[in-house]
Structure formats: structure tokens, C-alpha cells
Design a protein around this motif. Structure first.
Motif, PDB file in Angstrom:
ATOM      1  N   ALA A   1       8.996 -51.520 -66.762  1.00 21.25           N
ATOM      2  CA  ALA A   1       9.827 -50.746 -67.690  1.00 21.25           C
ATOM      3  C   ALA A   1      10.429 -51.672 -68.724  1.00 21.25           C
ATOM      4  N   ASP A   2      10.655 -51.126 -69.912  1.00 18.21           N
ATOM      5  CA  ASP A   2      11.309 -51.870 -70.981  1.00 18.21           C
ATOM      6  C   ASP A   2      12.728 -51.396 -71.242  1.00 18.21           C
TER       7      ASP A   2
ATOM      8  N   ASN B   1       8.241 -47.330 -71.268  1.00 19.22           N
ATOM      9  CA  ASN B   1       7.277 -48.366 -70.899  1.00 19.22           C
ATOM     10  C   ASN B   1       6.120 -48.289 -71.889  1.00 19.22           C
TER      11      ASN B   1
ATOM     12  N   THR C   1       2.015 -44.713 -70.496  1.00 23.05           N
ATOM     13  CA  THR C   1       2.633 -44.586 -69.176  1.00 23.05           C
ATOM     14  C   THR C   1       3.021 -43.137 -68.891  1.00 23.05           C
TER      15      THR C   1
END
Length: 352
Positions: free
Chosen positions: A239-240, A250, A254
Motif C-alpha cells: 500500500a502507498d 496501491n 490493485t
């Protein structure tokens, strides 16, 4: 032992050494960043990528930006530090770990502003190194907390790259797989190639092969077929940025994988450090999504594959709603059925 994705060499006058991930898997090359523009460029062009690694790069980039500030006036120094932080933050807007690292560095300067400028610079260098070392421990704990979800003989699908190349050491999503292998479990990973920059084929497949984990590379649009065949027992991604309600940004694609997993009754796991949570953002609707150059699609890796002048939409990320996520695996524990309440409970329990 994973290769060091990013390292600081020397003292306050040193430099950053990082793996140029744009050249993998064909060439393993280390790049040296000796000024703030070079690390900004490295982050922007994905030489260094992955939320935790970007956070480390940002913190180390602060050192490159402030070490040549020669004023002894504290207000002037803090003003120029703010400019450094703002500049580095402009490199990539979605990955919250970048801003987390930058904010942490700025806070250290504020906490030490009664000391000399020289002493603050040294304190900032130590903080950047601390962020890197903490990430190594965090990655190992994520792997430990998530390995129980992986059963012997499982097939696991992953999207993009969340391995050692995306962190200081062991990865987030791939840390779970590395730990499962260390426990003696036989697993087979299906790695989406991850269009348009192919982080799955260039990076994830490369890391898994080096780790001795069986991996089969598939195109992104093959995931549904592989799931229907019964080859996938779980999906795990990194995850970002994670919003307060559990919606998760993400790599682009995704979200689609999460829909496919839900349709086929396959658990969908997100592995990320608690620093990836952004509780100031209520839901995924408010997460800023980076849009990248059209050439990444029309001229991928130097070869034109689309007509001249065609319109292009190239978002780097998408958002998976919390309802599609079975659990979020962090270094502090596992959040089952992510929601605002379950996230607040875990994070509150470990910060109160």
C-alpha cells in the motif's frame, strides 16, 4: 539477505547510494545521489520506489538539501529547511510515507531549535538513519504477523512490487511470503506483470526467484482466469496510503484484482507499516492520485506501441475500498475487516 535498496554513505558530507530499479532485472546498478536534485529525480523517475523506501529516500534527501545551508540564524535555517521539505514532497504526491518521513525530519529540527545549526544537522542525519533501521525491524515483524495466513501448498497472487526493493530490507507483502518460506511452507506465487512499468515482472519475479520461491509471471489481464482455475488461495499486496476508513491506495490495477478476488471468494490482504495510514484522510475518495507521463504507455521502454497523438490517461494508483480487504497486516498487529473503528482500535492501542 536482500540487497540494500538505499543506504547513506559517510558522515553529514556523505551521499546516498541506491539501486536503480529502472534497470532491473537486466542490470544491477548502484546510483549515487550527492545533491537534492539528484534524489528528487531518483524518486520521481522510480529509480527508488515503494512507499517505505521513498520515505527513507525523502529523509536522507533532507540531509542533502540542508547540509550546505551555512546560516547560523535559526529562523533562516528552519525557513530553508521548509523549502527543502516542500521540494522533496513534490516528487510523488500519493505515497504518504514520503510525507511522513519529511514531517518527521522537520519535527526533529523544531524539537532541537535551541541547539546550534551544526548540531541540528547532525541530529537530522541520525534521524534519517534511525528511520531506515526502524524500517528493517518493521518489515520483519510484518512478515511474522502475516505468515500465518499462508498455508502449506498455497498459491498466492501479488500485484506490483512490495519486496525488499520497496523497503529498507525485507519488504511488506513479500515479507509475508519470505517468512512463510522460512517456516518451511511450500508456496507458489503468481506475479502480475503490473502495467505499464512492469514492476511485477521486472522486480517481484526477480526477487522471488532469488529467494528460491516458485513464481509464475502472468499478464495483469490473466488474473481472473488463474483464479477461476483454483490456483490462487490468497492475494497479498502492499500500500502507498491507507485512509482512516481502511480504503487503500496501491499501484494501478490493485482495485481490479480486489474485485476479482471477491468474486472468486479469495481472501485479499494488504501488508503495510502503520506509517502508511493517513488518518487525516477520511476515505479513499480524498487520496490524491498521481498521474504520470503518457510516454510510459505509448513508448514503454523506448518502443512506440501506440499511434502518435493518441490521448492517454495514466494514473499511477487506484483505491481499493475497505469492503474488499480481508485484513491489513501491520507491524503492530492485524486489522481484520478494516473500518474506521478497527483501525482506530489498533493504532490507539499502540500509541496511547
Amino acid at each position: 539477505m536482500p540487497l540494500p535498496t538505499i543506504e547513506w554513505e559517510g558522515d553529514i558530507k556523505g551521499r546516498i547510494r541506491l539501486i536503480d530499479q529502472t534497470l532491473l532485472p537486466n542490470e544491477l546498478k548502484f546510483v549515487y545521489c550527492e545533491d537534492i536534485k539528484s534524489i528528487w529525480h531518483a524518486i520521481k523517475t522510480l529509480m527508488v520506489r515503494g512507499a517505505p523506501a521513498i520515505g527513507i529516500a525523502g529523509a536522507m534527501g533532507v540531509i542533502l538539501g540542508i547540509r550546505d545551508i551555512h546560516t547560523k540564524d535559526m529562523d533562516t535555517f528552519l525557513k530553508e529547511l521548509r523549502q527543502v521539505v516542500t521540494y522533496l514532497g513534490s516528487s510523488r504526491p500519493t505515497a504518504v510515507n514520503l510525507f511522513w518521513g519529511l514531517t518527521r525530519m522537520e519535527r526533529i529540527a523544531q524539537e532541537n531549535k535551541k541547539r546550534s545549526v551544526h548540531e541540528i544537522k547532525e541530529a537530522l542525519l541520525q534521524e534519517a538513519l534511525k528511520i531506515q533501521n526502524e524500517d528493517k525491524i518493521i518489515c520483519r515483524q510484518i512478515g511474522e504477523n502475516g505468515a500465518g495466513f499462508i498455508k502449506d501448498g498455497n498459491g498466492i497472487l501479488t500485484h506490483c512490487n512490495a519486496g525488499g526493493l520497496a523497503t529498507a530490507d525485507y519488504g511488506t507483502a513479500l515479507a509475508v511470503l519470505f517468512r512463510a518460506k522460512e517456516q518451511g511452507k511450500r508456496i507458489h506465487v503468481y506475479a502480475d506483470e503490473t502495467r505499464p512499468l512492469l514492476q511485477g515482472s521486472r522486480l517481484t519475479a526477480w526477487e522471488l526467484m532469488h529467494a528460491g520461491i516458485a513464481v509464475t509471471l502472468i499478464c495483469d489481464n490473466m488474473a481472473a482466469h488463474v483464479m477461476k482455475q483454483g490456483k490462487v488461495h490468497g492475494v497479498i499486496v502492499g500500500a502507498d496510503r491507507i485512509a482512516a476508513n481502511g480504503d487503500t491506495a496501491n499501484k494501478i490495477g490493485t482495485y481490479g484484482v480486489s474485485i476479482l478476488a471477491k468474486e472468486h471468494g479469495i481472501p485479499f490482504y494488504v501488508a503495510a507499516p502503520v506509517s502508511t495510514f493517513d488518518l487525516s484522510i477520511k476515505s479513499g475518495n480524498d487520496i490524491p492520485i498521481e498521474e504520470r507521463s503518457p510516454e510510459e504507455i505509448t513508448n514503454g521502454f523506448g518502443r512506440r506501441t501506440a499511434p502518435e497523438g493518441v490521448a492517454v490517461f495514466n494514473p499511477a494508483f487506484d483505491v481499493t475500498p475497505a469492503k474488499n480487504i480481508t485484513a491489513i497486516i501491520t507491524e503492530k498487529g492485524v486489522i481484520h475487516k478494516p473500518s474506521h473503528e478497527s483501525i482506530q482500535y489498533l493504532l490507539g492501542k499502540h500509541t496511547s
